[in-house]
Structure formats: C-alpha cells, structure tokens
Scaffold this motif. Structure first.
Motif, PDB file in Angstrom:
ATOM      1  N   THR A  19       0.795  -1.224   0.000  1.00 26.07           N
ATOM      2  CA  THR A  19       0.000   0.000   0.000  1.00 26.07           C
ATOM      3  C   THR A  19       0.831   1.280   0.000  1.00 26.07           C
ATOM      4  O   THR A  19       0.267   2.366  -0.166  1.00 26.07           O
ATOM      5  CB  THR A  19      -0.950   0.033   1.211  1.00 26.07           C
ATOM      6  OG1 THR A  19      -0.174  -0.036   2.424  1.00 26.07           O
ATOM      7  CG2 THR A  19      -1.941  -1.112   1.158  1.00 26.07           C
ATOM      8  N   LEU A  20       2.147   1.184   0.157  1.00 25.77           N
ATOM      9  CA  LEU A  20       2.976   2.383   0.188  1.00 25.77           C
ATOM     10  C   LEU A  20       2.857   3.219  -1.090  1.00 25.77           C
ATOM     11  O   LEU A  20       2.764   4.453  -0.995  1.00 25.77           O
ATOM     12  CB  LEU A  20       4.438   2.043   0.477  1.00 25.77           C
ATOM     13  CG  LEU A  20       5.352   3.246   0.712  1.00 25.77           C
ATOM     14  CD1 LEU A  20       4.883   4.055   1.914  1.00 25.77           C
ATOM     15  CD2 LEU A  20       6.783   2.808   0.898  1.00 25.77           C
ATOM     16  N   PRO A  21       2.830   2.621  -2.291  1.00 24.15           N
ATOM     17  CA  PRO A  21       2.655   3.456  -3.485  1.00 24.15           C
ATOM     18  C   PRO A  21       1.362   4.275  -3.461  1.00 24.15           C
ATOM     19  O   PRO A  21       1.334   5.411  -3.935  1.00 24.15           O
ATOM     20  CB  PRO A  21       2.647   2.442  -4.633  1.00 24.15           C
ATOM     21  CG  PRO A  21       3.441   1.301  -4.120  1.00 24.15           C
ATOM     22  CD  PRO A  21       3.107   1.230  -2.653  1.00 24.15           C
ATOM     23  N   ILE A  22       0.310   3.722  -2.894  1.00 25.98           N
ATOM     24  CA  ILE A  22      -0.953   4.461  -2.788  1.00 25.98           C
ATOM     25  C   ILE A  22      -0.771   5.653  -1.857  1.00 25.98           C
ATOM     26  O   ILE A  22      -1.228   6.758  -2.139  1.00 25.98           O
ATOM     27  CB  ILE A  22      -2.085   3.536  -2.293  1.00 25.98           C
ATOM     28  CG1 ILE A  22      -2.341   2.429  -3.309  1.00 25.98           C
ATOM     29  CG2 ILE A  22      -3.357   4.326  -2.011  1.00 25.98           C
ATOM     30  CD1 ILE A  22      -3.211   1.304  -2.815  1.00 25.98           C
ATOM     31  N   ASP A  23      -0.079   5.426  -0.754  1.00 23.92           N
ATOM     32  CA  ASP A  23       0.160   6.502   0.202  1.00 23.92           C
ATOM     33  C   ASP A  23       1.069   7.578  -0.393  1.00 23.92           C
ATOM     34  O   ASP A  23       0.823   8.775  -0.215  1.00 23.92           O
ATOM     35  CB  ASP A  23       0.766   5.940   1.482  1.00 23.92           C
ATOM     36  CG  ASP A  23       0.680   6.897   2.638  1.00 23.92           C
ATOM     37  OD1 ASP A  23      -0.348   7.599   2.756  1.00 23.92           O
ATOM     38  OD2 ASP A  23       1.635   6.953   3.432  1.00 23.92           O
ATOM     39  N   GLY A  42       0.758   9.313  -9.934  1.00 20.73           N
ATOM     40  CA  GLY A  42       1.553   8.090 -10.060  1.00 20.73           C
ATOM     41  C   GLY A  42       2.301   8.035 -11.374  1.00 20.73           C
ATOM     42  O   GLY A  42       3.478   7.667 -11.406  1.00 20.73           O
ATOM     43  N   ARG A  43       1.645   8.420 -12.442  1.00 20.80           N
ATOM     44  CA  ARG A  43       2.318   8.446 -13.752  1.00 20.80           C
ATOM     45  C   ARG A  43       3.462   9.451 -13.770  1.00 20.80           C
ATOM     46  O   ARG A  43       4.517   9.190 -14.336  1.00 20.80           O
ATOM     47  CB  ARG A  43       1.302   8.780 -14.836  1.00 20.80           C
ATOM     48  CG  ARG A  43       0.367   7.649 -15.135  1.00 20.80           C
ATOM     49  CD  ARG A  43      -0.594   8.019 -16.253  1.00 20.80           C
ATOM     50  NE  ARG A  43      -1.488   6.915 -16.535  1.00 20.80           N
ATOM     51  CZ  ARG A  43      -2.724   7.047 -16.924  1.00 20.80           C
ATOM     52  NH1 ARG A  43      -3.243   8.257 -17.104  1.00 20.80           N
ATOM     53  NH2 ARG A  43      -3.476   5.992 -17.160  1.00 20.80           N
ATOM     54  N   GLY A  50      11.153   7.322 -11.797  1.00 20.69           N
ATOM     55  CA  GLY A  50      11.271   5.874 -11.920  1.00 20.69           C
ATOM     56  C   GLY A  50      10.307   5.158 -10.991  1.00 20.69           C
ATOM     57  O   GLY A  50       9.780   5.732 -10.044  1.00 20.69           O
ATOM     58  N   VAL A  51      10.109   3.896 -11.271  1.00 23.18           N
ATOM     59  CA  VAL A  51       9.151   3.084 -10.517  1.00 23.18           C
ATOM     60  C   VAL A  51       9.561   2.958  -9.046  1.00 23.18           C
ATOM     61  O   VAL A  51       8.715   2.966  -8.150  1.00 23.18           O
ATOM     62  CB  VAL A  51       9.002   1.679 -11.152  1.00 23.18           C
ATOM     63  CG1 VAL A  51       8.113   0.784 -10.316  1.00 23.18           C
ATOM     64  CG2 VAL A  51       8.451   1.796 -12.560  1.00 23.18           C
ATOM     65  N   ALA A  52      10.858   2.891  -8.783  1.00 23.68           N
ATOM     66  CA  ALA A  52      11.330   2.722  -7.403  1.00 23.68           C
ATOM     67  C   ALA A  52      10.906   3.880  -6.507  1.00 23.68           C
ATOM     68  O   ALA A  52      10.805   3.714  -5.277  1.00 23.68           O
ATOM     69  CB  ALA A  52      12.843   2.570  -7.388  1.00 23.68           C
ATOM     70  N   ALA A  53      10.633   5.030  -7.075  1.00 19.73           N
ATOM     71  CA  ALA A  53      10.223   6.192  -6.272  1.00 19.73           C
ATOM     72  C   ALA A  53       8.886   5.958  -5.575  1.00 19.73           C
ATOM     73  O   ALA A  53       8.587   6.624  -4.588  1.00 19.73           O
ATOM     74  CB  ALA A  53      10.150   7.436  -7.155  1.00 19.73           C
ATOM     75  N   LEU A  58      10.374   3.194   2.282  1.00 22.47           N
ATOM     76  CA  LEU A  58       9.872   1.874   2.692  1.00 22.47           C
ATOM     77  C   LEU A  58      10.506   1.404   3.995  1.00 22.47           C
ATOM     78  O   LEU A  58       9.808   0.870   4.865  1.00 22.47           O
ATOM     79  CB  LEU A  58      10.103   0.841   1.586  1.00 22.47           C
ATOM     80  CG  LEU A  58       9.600  -0.574   1.877  1.00 22.47           C
ATOM     81  CD1 LEU A  58       8.096  -0.570   2.107  1.00 22.47           C
ATOM     82  CD2 LEU A  58       9.973  -1.519   0.745  1.00 22.47           C
ATOM     83  N   ALA A  59      11.805   1.614   4.173  1.00 18.46           N
ATOM     84  CA  ALA A  59      12.488   1.116   5.384  1.00 18.46           C
ATOM     85  C   ALA A  59      11.881   1.715   6.665  1.00 18.46           C
ATOM     86  O   ALA A  59      11.530   0.963   7.588  1.00 18.46           O
ATOM     87  CB  ALA A  59      13.985   1.368   5.303  1.00 18.46           C
ATOM     88  N   PRO A  60      11.736   3.039   6.771  1.00 16.23           N
ATOM     89  CA  PRO A  60      11.129   3.555   7.997  1.00 16.23           C
ATOM     90  C   PRO A  60       9.653   3.165   8.141  1.00 16.23           C
ATOM     91  O   PRO A  60       9.165   2.954   9.260  1.00 16.23           O
ATOM     92  CB  PRO A  60      11.280   5.067   7.897  1.00 16.23           C
ATOM     93  CG  PRO A  60      11.769   5.368   6.540  1.00 16.23           C
ATOM     94  CD  PRO A  60      12.247   4.107   5.929  1.00 16.23           C
ATOM     95  N   ALA A  61       8.952   3.051   7.023  1.00 17.05           N
ATOM     96  CA  ALA A  61       7.548   2.635   7.093  1.00 17.05           C
ATOM     97  C   ALA A  61       7.437   1.207   7.615  1.00 17.05           C
ATOM     98  O   ALA A  61       6.554   0.898   8.426  1.00 17.05           O
ATOM     99  CB  ALA A  61       6.897   2.749   5.713  1.00 17.05           C
TER     100      ALA A  61
END
Length: 95
Positions: A19-23, A42-43, A50-53, A58-61
């Motif tokens: 769900t992180l990408p949604i957030d 998102g686009r 890039g997609v990784a963004a 993610l690590a702190p989440a």
C-alpha cells in the motif's frame, strides 16, 4: 509469543509494502498544484523519478508498522487478561 510477533510483523510488512505506493501518490496529490488525479500523480512519479520512487521511505515505514503491529498483537491478550483478571474472555464487555 515470538511466533505471534513474527507473524503479525510479517503481515504488517507485506501490507505496508503493497500500500505504500498508494500513500506516496496520495501525499503527492495533496501537495501538488499540477496533477488532479492520484493516477496522474503516479504516472508523473514513474516518468520523472522511476518506478522505485513509489517505494521511497519503505524502510522507515516497515520499521514503524512491523514494530507497532507486532507489539500490539503480542501484548493485547496478556494485558487484557491482566486487566480482566479471572473473567473469561467470552464474558468481557465489548466496548
């Protein structure tokens, strides 16, 4: 107890990762003056960074969610039993 903590932490980590990408897109949409849809944001992110963004932070989440959820589910029953005493769980009020 360790199994309960690890299972809940793993489930929380998976949920956070999915769900992180949604957030990320929601927060960017809230602060954007250009894009007007979450999909558009998102686009933009994918095109410019890039997609990784979509998984920045993610690590702190994961640290937050895994520790919070793991500890919550690990401590719930012992604390409930300590507070309720000898009252069976089925007789505890639901409020």
């Amino acid at each position: 107890p360790a199994t309960r903590f690890l299972a809940s932490a793993a489930a929380a980590g998976l949920a956070e990762s999915l769900t992180l990408p949604i957030d990320i897109t929601k927060v960017r949409l809230q602060t954007s003056t250009v894009a007007n849809t979450q999909l558009g944001v998102g686009r933009q992110i994918v095109a410019n960074e890039g997609v990784a963004a979509l998984w920045k932070g993610l690590a702190p989440a994961l640290a937050r969610q895994c520790s919070y959820t793991g500890l919550s589910l690990l401590l719930y029953e012992p604390l409930r039993d300590r507070i309720a005493g000898d009252v069976p769980a089925s007789e505890l009020p639901f409020w």
